[in-house]
Scaffold this motif. Structure first.
Motif, short mmCIF file in Angstrom:
data_model
loop_
_atom_site.label_atom_id
_atom_site.label_comp_id
_atom_site.label_asym_id
_atom_site.label_seq_id
_atom_site.Cartn_x
_atom_site.Cartn_y
_atom_site.Cartn_z
N LEU A 1 8.22 -3.75 -1.18
CA LEU A 1 8.82 -4.10 0.11
C LEU A 1 9.15 -5.59 0.20
CD1 LEU A 1 6.46 -1.84 2.21
CD2 LEU A 1 8.91 -1.47 1.90
N ASN A 2 9.18 -6.25 -0.98
CA ASN A 2 9.55 -7.65 -1.03
C ASN A 2 8.60 -8.53 -0.20
OD1 ASN A 2 11.14 -9.52 -2.11
ND2 ASN A 2 12.94 -9.12 -0.84
N PRO A 3 7.29 -8.45 -0.47
CA PRO A 3 6.32 -9.18 0.37
C PRO A 3 6.38 -10.68 0.12
CG PRO A 3 5.21 -8.26 -1.54
CD PRO A 3 6.64 -7.77 -1.61
N ASP A 4 5.86 -11.44 1.08
CA ASP A 4 5.71 -12.89 0.90
C ASP A 4 4.39 -13.19 0.20
OD1 ASP A 4 8.00 -13.82 2.53
OD2 ASP A 4 6.91 -12.73 4.08
N LEU A 5 3.37 -12.40 0.56
CA LEU A 5 2.02 -12.67 0.10
C LEU A 5 1.51 -11.51 -0.74
CD1 LEU A 5 -0.69 -14.32 0.32
CD2 LEU A 5 -1.14 -13.05 2.43
N LEU A 6 0.97 -11.83 -1.91
CA LEU A 6 0.34 -10.80 -2.74
C LEU A 6 -1.17 -11.06 -2.73
CD1 LEU A 6 1.74 -8.51 -4.14
CD2 LEU A 6 1.73 -9.81 -6.27
N LEU A 7 -1.93 -10.05 -2.29
CA LEU A 7 -3.39 -10.14 -2.26
C LEU A 7 -3.91 -9.40 -3.47
CD1 LEU A 7 -3.46 -9.17 1.49
CD2 LEU A 7 -4.13 -11.43 0.64
N LEU A 8 -4.56 -10.11 -4.37
CA LEU A 8 -4.99 -9.52 -5.63
C LEU A 8 -6.51 -9.53 -5.69
CD1 LEU A 8 -2.39 -11.81 -6.92
CD2 LEU A 8 -2.30 -9.56 -7.96
N ASP A 9 -7.13 -8.35 -5.61
CA ASP A 9 -8.59 -8.28 -5.55
C ASP A 9 -9.13 -7.88 -6.92
OD1 ASP A 9 -11.22 -8.17 -4.85
OD2 ASP A 9 -10.96 -6.78 -3.17
N GLU A 10 -9.58 -8.84 -7.69
CA GLU A 10 -10.09 -8.61 -9.06
C GLU A 10 -9.06 -7.84 -9.89
OE1 GLU A 10 -12.89 -9.91 -10.05
OE2 GLU A 10 -14.27 -10.04 -8.35
N ALA A 11 -7.80 -8.24 -9.77
CA ALA A 11 -6.69 -7.45 -10.33
C ALA A 11 -6.67 -7.43 -11.85
CB ALA A 11 -5.36 -7.98 -9.79
N VAL A 12 -7.37 -8.34 -12.52
CA VAL A 12 -7.37 -8.27 -13.98
C VAL A 12 -8.78 -8.02 -14.53
CG1 VAL A 12 -5.34 -9.78 -14.19
CG2 VAL A 12 -7.62 -10.77 -14.37
N SER A 13 -9.75 -7.86 -13.63
CA SER A 13 -11.16 -7.82 -14.06
C SER A 13 -11.51 -6.62 -14.92
CB SER A 13 -12.08 -7.83 -12.84
OG SER A 13 -11.78 -8.96 -12.05
N SER A 14 -10.79 -5.49 -14.73
CA SER A 14 -11.17 -4.30 -15.50
C SER A 14 -10.42 -4.21 -16.82
CB SER A 14 -10.91 -3.05 -14.65
OG SER A 14 -9.52 -2.90 -14.45
N LEU A 15 -9.59 -5.22 -17.14
CA LEU A 15 -8.74 -5.14 -18.33
C LEU A 15 -9.34 -5.93 -19.50
CD1 LEU A 15 -5.36 -5.81 -16.47
CD2 LEU A 15 -6.35 -3.58 -17.04
N ASP A 16 -8.95 -5.54 -20.72
CA ASP A 16 -9.36 -6.31 -21.91
C ASP A 16 -8.85 -7.73 -21.81
OD1 ASP A 16 -10.41 -4.08 -22.94
OD2 ASP A 16 -8.86 -3.74 -24.45
N VAL A 17 -9.51 -8.65 -22.50
CA VAL A 17 -9.13 -10.07 -22.39
C VAL A 17 -7.67 -10.29 -22.77
CG1 VAL A 17 -9.62 -12.38 -23.28
CG2 VAL A 17 -11.50 -10.86 -22.72
N SER A 18 -7.18 -9.65 -23.85
CA SER A 18 -5.79 -9.88 -24.28
C SER A 18 -4.81 -9.33 -23.24
CB SER A 18 -5.54 -9.24 -25.64
OG SER A 18 -5.71 -7.85 -25.54
N ILE A 19 -5.17 -8.21 -22.63
CA ILE A 19 -4.30 -7.61 -21.59
C ILE A 19 -4.36 -8.48 -20.33
CG2 ILE A 19 -3.78 -5.51 -20.28
CD1 ILE A 19 -3.57 -5.07 -23.28
#
Ligand SMILES: Nc1ncnc2c1ncn2[C@@H]1O[C@H](COP(=O)(O)OP(=O)(O)OP(=O)(O)O)[C@@H](O)[C@H]1O
Ligand SMILES: [Mg+2]
Length: 322
Positions: free
Chosen positions: A175-193
């Motif tokens: 929806l073309n937001p102004d603000l992106l709220l990212l809650d631990e958005a990379v925490s469950s991924l491998d380090v390279s990912i």
């Protein structure tokens, strides 16, 4: 109980802000202060990191900014306008300015909808133009986040964790937001990912003029992505500073402890954070919440709750010993 006086107002031009917000939850164990007089402003175009250990109130702060919960006290602001008591109906057009990405991409996608179907979902919910334009928009977004068009018709379980998170990001951007709220958005991924997703977020921020509130318990990741960092401890903001300054000169003893628990910052190996029996959310009590673990604590820290105050260089800290 020690009195904590009001401090400063978040600047009017902030895109989103919490002004002296308290969020209490009543549980079988008693009252929990998930957020305790939190003042936090996200400036437009900024990438603000919010760090702290488990239970410090980071996700609650995000839910307050989305106004998914109504605070026990304090004000929630969107572009200077107070939205604290608004009804869901009145909030709906505002919420589309905020995208949300959760930690677990698979859990946040609809398993029985295709990849493109997942990205279409918010567009349909908000009646975004007509079906043909919606489909074109969803396909464009998938391309933008690096999902090949051949994957549009598959189901989320057929994707890797990194690809699922890319789809979740595409959906958050629909929806073309102004603000992106990212809650631990990379925490469950491998380090390279993690590195790939962080690169993608950096590109998207630039191209789409986005603002990020990036929640993580991992300071090393926040350092890569964020220009400014706010540190939370047991429901309180204890320090806010530019990222480079925070790493070079942490002011709050807790920030220092967090930085020294990052392996690359510690020549003698990782020093895990000492346990705190109170880590399950704050219970109201006088004094500094960090006092039981603080190497610098003095009598004043047991008696008086330190207030978050502005320092000359624009950073903020809540500590009697700074
Ligand atoms: N709906 C709720 N009802 C009761 N207590 C809650 C609720 N939501 C959060 N809490 C409590 O509030 C405190 C802060 O929780 P929150 O989820 O905001 O922490 P967090 O910093 O996001 O932790 P994590 O890093 O584990 O995600 C915790 O003690 C939690 O148990
Ligand atoms: Mg959380």
């Amino acid at each position: 109980m020690a009195v904590q006086t009001a401090f400063f107002e978040p600047a009017d031009e902030a895109l989103a802000a919490l002004a002296d917000v308290t969020q209490e939850f009543h549980t079988s164990q008693g009252k929990v202060l998930a957020c305790d007089r939190v003042t936090l402003a996200v400036q437009r175009g900024q990438s603000l990191g919010l760090v702290g250990e488990s239970g410090s109130g980071k996700s609650t702060a995000i839910r307050l900014i989305q106004r998914l919960i109504r605070p026990s006290r304090g004000r929630i602001l969107w572009q200077g306008q107070e939205i604290t008591r608004w009804s869901d109906r009145r909030l709906k057009p505002y919420r589309r300015h905020m995208g949300f990405v959760a930690q677990d991409p698979y859990g946040s996608l609809f398993p029985n909808r295709t990849v493109v179907g997942n990205v279409l979902e918010p567009l349909i919910l908000h009646r975004w133009e007509d079906p043909r334009a919606r489909k074109a928009r969803a396909e464009e977004l998938l391309g933008r986040v690096g999902i090949p068009s051949a994957y549009a018709a598959v189901f989320p379980h057929e994707l890797s964790g990194g690809q699922q998170q890319r789809v979740a990001i595409a959906r958050a951007l629909a929806l073309n937001p102004d603000l992106l709220l990212l809650d631990e958005a990379v925490s469950s991924l491998d380090v390279s990912i993690q590195a790939q997703i962080i690169n993608l977020l950096q590109d998207l921020k630039e191209d789409l003029a986005l603002t990020y509130l990036f929640v993580s318990h991992n300071l090393a990741v926040v350092r890569l992505l964020c220009e400014q960092v706010a540190v939370m401890y047991l429901g309180k903001i204890v320090e806010v500073s530019d990222t480079a300054a925070l790493f070079a000169h942490p002011r709050h003893p807790y920030t220092e402890m967090l930085i020294h628990s990052i392996p690359s910052f510690n020549d003698s190996g990782v020093s895990p954070l000492p346990d705190d029996p109170r880590q399950a959310g704050a219970v109201p009590s006088p004094g500094c919440p960090f006092e039981p673990r603080c190497p610098l604590a003095v009598e004043q820290c047991r008696a008086e709750t330190p207030v978050l105050r502005q320092l000359g260089d624009g950073s903020q800290v809540a500590c009697h010993r700074v």
